[in-house]
Write a protein that holds these residues in place. Sequence first.
Motif, PDB file in Angstrom:
ATOM      1  N   ALA A  35      67.168  -9.428   3.488  1.00 41.99           N
ATOM      2  CA  ALA A  35      66.228  -9.324   2.369  1.00 41.99           C
ATOM      3  C   ALA A  35      66.607 -10.267   1.242  1.00 41.99           C
ATOM      4  O   ALA A  35      65.728 -10.933   0.645  1.00 41.99           O
ATOM      5  CB  ALA A  35      66.187  -7.876   1.868  1.00 41.99           C
ATOM      6  N   VAL A  36      67.883 -10.353   0.920  1.00 41.49           N
ATOM      7  CA  VAL A  36      68.323 -11.265  -0.137  1.00 41.49           C
ATOM      8  C   VAL A  36      68.056 -12.715   0.251  1.00 41.49           C
ATOM      9  O   VAL A  36      67.582 -13.533  -0.558  1.00 41.49           O
ATOM     10  CB  VAL A  36      69.818 -11.040  -0.431  1.00 41.49           C
ATOM     11  CG1 VAL A  36      70.348 -12.109  -1.388  1.00 41.49           C
ATOM     12  CG2 VAL A  36      70.026  -9.657  -1.036  1.00 41.49           C
ATOM     13  N   ALA A  37      68.324 -13.074   1.493  1.00 42.76           N
ATOM     14  CA  ALA A  37      68.080 -14.448   1.939  1.00 42.76           C
ATOM     15  C   ALA A  37      66.590 -14.778   1.909  1.00 42.76           C
ATOM     16  O   ALA A  37      66.186 -15.891   1.523  1.00 42.76           O
ATOM     17  CB  ALA A  37      68.642 -14.624   3.352  1.00 42.76           C
ATOM     18  N   ALA A  38      65.747 -13.797   2.343  1.00 43.26           N
ATOM     19  CA  ALA A  38      64.307 -14.036   2.302  1.00 43.26           C
ATOM     20  C   ALA A  38      63.813 -14.223   0.870  1.00 43.26           C
ATOM     21  O   ALA A  38      62.984 -15.110   0.586  1.00 43.26           O
ATOM     22  CB  ALA A  38      63.576 -12.877   2.978  1.00 43.26           C
ATOM     23  N   ALA A  39      64.304 -13.403  -0.058  1.00 40.88           N
ATOM     24  CA  ALA A  39      63.901 -13.534  -1.458  1.00 40.88           C
ATOM     25  C   ALA A  39      64.328 -14.876  -2.043  1.00 40.88           C
ATOM     26  O   ALA A  39      63.567 -15.524  -2.780  1.00 40.88           O
ATOM     27  CB  ALA A  39      64.490 -12.381  -2.268  1.00 40.88           C
ATOM     28  N   LEU A  40      65.516 -15.320  -1.750  1.00 37.45           N
ATOM     29  CA  LEU A  40      65.990 -16.609  -2.257  1.00 37.45           C
ATOM     30  C   LEU A  40      65.162 -17.764  -1.706  1.00 37.45           C
ATOM     31  O   LEU A  40      64.812 -18.714  -2.447  1.00 37.45           O
ATOM     32  CB  LEU A  40      67.461 -16.794  -1.900  1.00 37.45           C
ATOM     33  CG  LEU A  40      68.450 -15.883  -2.625  1.00 37.45           C
ATOM     34  CD1 LEU A  40      69.877 -16.113  -2.114  1.00 37.45           C
ATOM     35  CD2 LEU A  40      68.395 -16.114  -4.132  1.00 37.45           C
ATOM     36  N   LEU A  41      64.838 -17.713  -0.412  1.00 39.13           N
ATOM     37  CA  LEU A  41      64.037 -18.789   0.169  1.00 39.13           C
ATOM     38  C   LEU A  41      62.634 -18.818  -0.424  1.00 39.13           C
ATOM     39  O   LEU A  41      62.077 -19.907  -0.715  1.00 39.13           O
ATOM     40  CB  LEU A  41      63.975 -18.619   1.689  1.00 39.13           C
ATOM     41  CG  LEU A  41      65.279 -18.881   2.441  1.00 39.13           C
ATOM     42  CD1 LEU A  41      65.129 -18.533   3.916  1.00 39.13           C
ATOM     43  CD2 LEU A  41      65.705 -20.351   2.284  1.00 39.13           C
ATOM     44  N   GLY A 101      58.073 -25.989  -5.186  1.00 36.27           N
ATOM     45  CA  GLY A 101      56.783 -26.389  -4.665  1.00 36.27           C
ATOM     46  C   GLY A 101      56.863 -26.803  -3.207  1.00 36.27           C
ATOM     47  O   GLY A 101      56.051 -27.629  -2.767  1.00 36.27           O
ATOM     48  N   ARG A 102      57.775 -26.220  -2.490  1.00 35.15           N
ATOM     49  CA  ARG A 102      57.969 -26.531  -1.071  1.00 35.15           C
ATOM     50  C   ARG A 102      57.518 -25.338  -0.248  1.00 35.15           C
ATOM     51  O   ARG A 102      58.202 -24.303  -0.159  1.00 35.15           O
ATOM     52  CB  ARG A 102      59.430 -26.845  -0.787  1.00 35.15           C
ATOM     53  CG  ARG A 102      59.968 -28.076  -1.529  1.00 35.15           C
ATOM     54  CD  ARG A 102      59.463 -29.338  -0.859  1.00 35.15           C
ATOM     55  NE  ARG A 102      59.848 -29.406   0.540  1.00 35.15           N
ATOM     56  CZ  ARG A 102      61.017 -29.911   0.963  1.00 35.15           C
ATOM     57  NH1 ARG A 102      61.880 -30.390   0.094  1.00 35.15           N
ATOM     58  NH2 ARG A 102      61.288 -29.943   2.251  1.00 35.15           N
ATOM     59  N   ALA A 103      56.355 -25.463   0.355  1.00 32.97           N
ATOM     60  CA  ALA A 103      55.830 -24.370   1.164  1.00 32.97           C
ATOM     61  C   ALA A 103      56.653 -24.169   2.431  1.00 32.97           C
ATOM     62  O   ALA A 103      56.794 -23.041   2.935  1.00 32.97           O
ATOM     63  CB  ALA A 103      54.378 -24.632   1.526  1.00 32.97           C
ATOM     64  N   ASP A 104      57.220 -25.274   2.979  1.00 37.16           N
ATOM     65  CA  ASP A 104      58.017 -25.143   4.195  1.00 37.16           C
ATOM     66  C   ASP A 104      59.283 -24.333   3.973  1.00 37.16           C
ATOM     67  O   ASP A 104      59.734 -23.595   4.843  1.00 37.16           O
ATOM     68  CB  ASP A 104      58.351 -26.529   4.743  1.00 37.16           C
ATOM     69  CG  ASP A 104      59.053 -27.390   3.680  1.00 37.16           C
ATOM     70  OD1 ASP A 104      58.945 -27.051   2.478  1.00 37.16           O
ATOM     71  OD2 ASP A 104      59.697 -28.383   4.067  1.00 37.16           O
ATOM     72  N   VAL A 105      59.872 -24.465   2.769  1.00 40.46           N
ATOM     73  CA  VAL A 105      61.061 -23.677   2.463  1.00 40.46           C
ATOM     74  C   VAL A 105      60.692 -22.205   2.288  1.00 40.46           C
ATOM     75  O   VAL A 105      61.400 -21.302   2.742  1.00 40.46           O
ATOM     76  CB  VAL A 105      61.763 -24.218   1.208  1.00 40.46           C
ATOM     77  CG1 VAL A 105      62.952 -23.344   0.820  1.00 40.46           C
ATOM     78  CG2 VAL A 105      62.202 -25.656   1.422  1.00 40.46           C
ATOM     79  N   ALA A 106      59.566 -21.934   1.624  1.00 39.82           N
ATOM     80  CA  ALA A 106      59.137 -20.545   1.431  1.00 39.82           C
ATOM     81  C   ALA A 106      58.801 -19.876   2.751  1.00 39.82           C
ATOM     82  O   ALA A 106      59.040 -18.673   2.943  1.00 39.82           O
ATOM     83  CB  ALA A 106      57.941 -20.498   0.491  1.00 39.82           C
TER      84      ALA A 106
END
Length: 443
Positions: A13-19, A27-32
Amino acid sequence: MTWRVSETAVAYAVAAALLLALGVVAGRADVAVLGVPLAGVVLWGWLRRPLGGASARIARTRPPAKHGEVAATLELQAPAGADAVWVRVEAPGHTALHALVRAEAARDIRVSIESVRTGRFRMFAGGWLGIGASGVTRGAPEVISGTTVTLTPRVRALRELPLPFRLQGLTGGHHSRRAGDGGDLRDVNPFTPGDRLRRIDWRVTARRAGQGTSAAGVAVDGRSRLTELYVRRTFATADATVMLVIDSRDEVGPDVTAWGDRLPARHDEATSLDLAREAAASLARHYLDQGDRVGMVDLGRSRAPVPSAGGRRHLHRLTQRLVLAQPEGDPFGRVRPPQIPSGALIVLFSTFLDDQSVNTAVVWRHSGHRVVAVDVLPMPVPDYLPPAERVAFGILRLEREERLKNLVRSGVELVPWEGSAAARGRNDAPVQLTALARSRVRR
């Protein structure tokens, strides 16, 4: 059982929130998008979290496949939605077993260990932990209480064993010195009132009467006449009374550093009580199979001895008493030896590390009993002793050797059991017992 989010799910969950935050800020949709699968795993695992509780317990012990093996069944009950169960099983003197098993509605797992020890031990204790879908949730750690296991001694096959000086009873498997109903010929004696007619030896009667007599006892040529009958007398059979004496006041193993209750005895090495239980069970089995009467006395306890009896049920009773024999508190001194039935053979199993067992055996021998002392002290290993304690062990060993010499000089027959210090790796205890059975010992 309460199910909670695991550390793995928190990290996801923490990793998903950070990404997601980094993608929005940069402004990077690929990172999100990289954080979406991690968040989906956490959400999916939480929605499929197990409902209900799980259980794990040692249900029953299983019959061993070979001697020295202890086996049991671990029953696992996992609720719907659980993926796996982490189990830890422990046993005294053995490395703990850690296993991750697949969760099922009901599953039986066989756990087993091998041990050279005998007695009663608490085994297969440990813990377990339920794991939910994808490792997102987990249950609270639970304890497996284990079970009490009784390890019976091994029974060795023996050929011949010594007998007491005087046999008792009206029947049995041994030939006594008195006349009676038996098998071996004692003598030929004139017929007396009380003799059975079927014991008349007509050949000897005719020979004594003369060769000229007829079957009716009338002289054919006038030289002799049948005037007296002769009967064949045999030796009567009798049984032996044997008392097994266990010295449970101390229990020592090969490691000298563990003597004196400083460290627990290792479970991969047989102790003096383990050797004593094996020797006593082997002798009891042999004597009872011959129809003799066997009893047992424990020098380490003040309770009443096991009275001498025979039969298979009595062998089970003796085995259970042997298994329960163990040191209890500080050894107490006896004012006088325990009472032994008259004419019984006494077999004493001891380490002979002090004078009490020796003095008791000598008193019994001077009372007219035949006493056989079985040495069950394991081969000592003093390699890890400090110099001062090594000297003390040398003095103890010399005192013990002198004590055994005095025991033999008093008329007590000494036999080292296999694995003891006196045996020194040899397996000739059955041979020495056979030699004692065939030797003639003065009373």
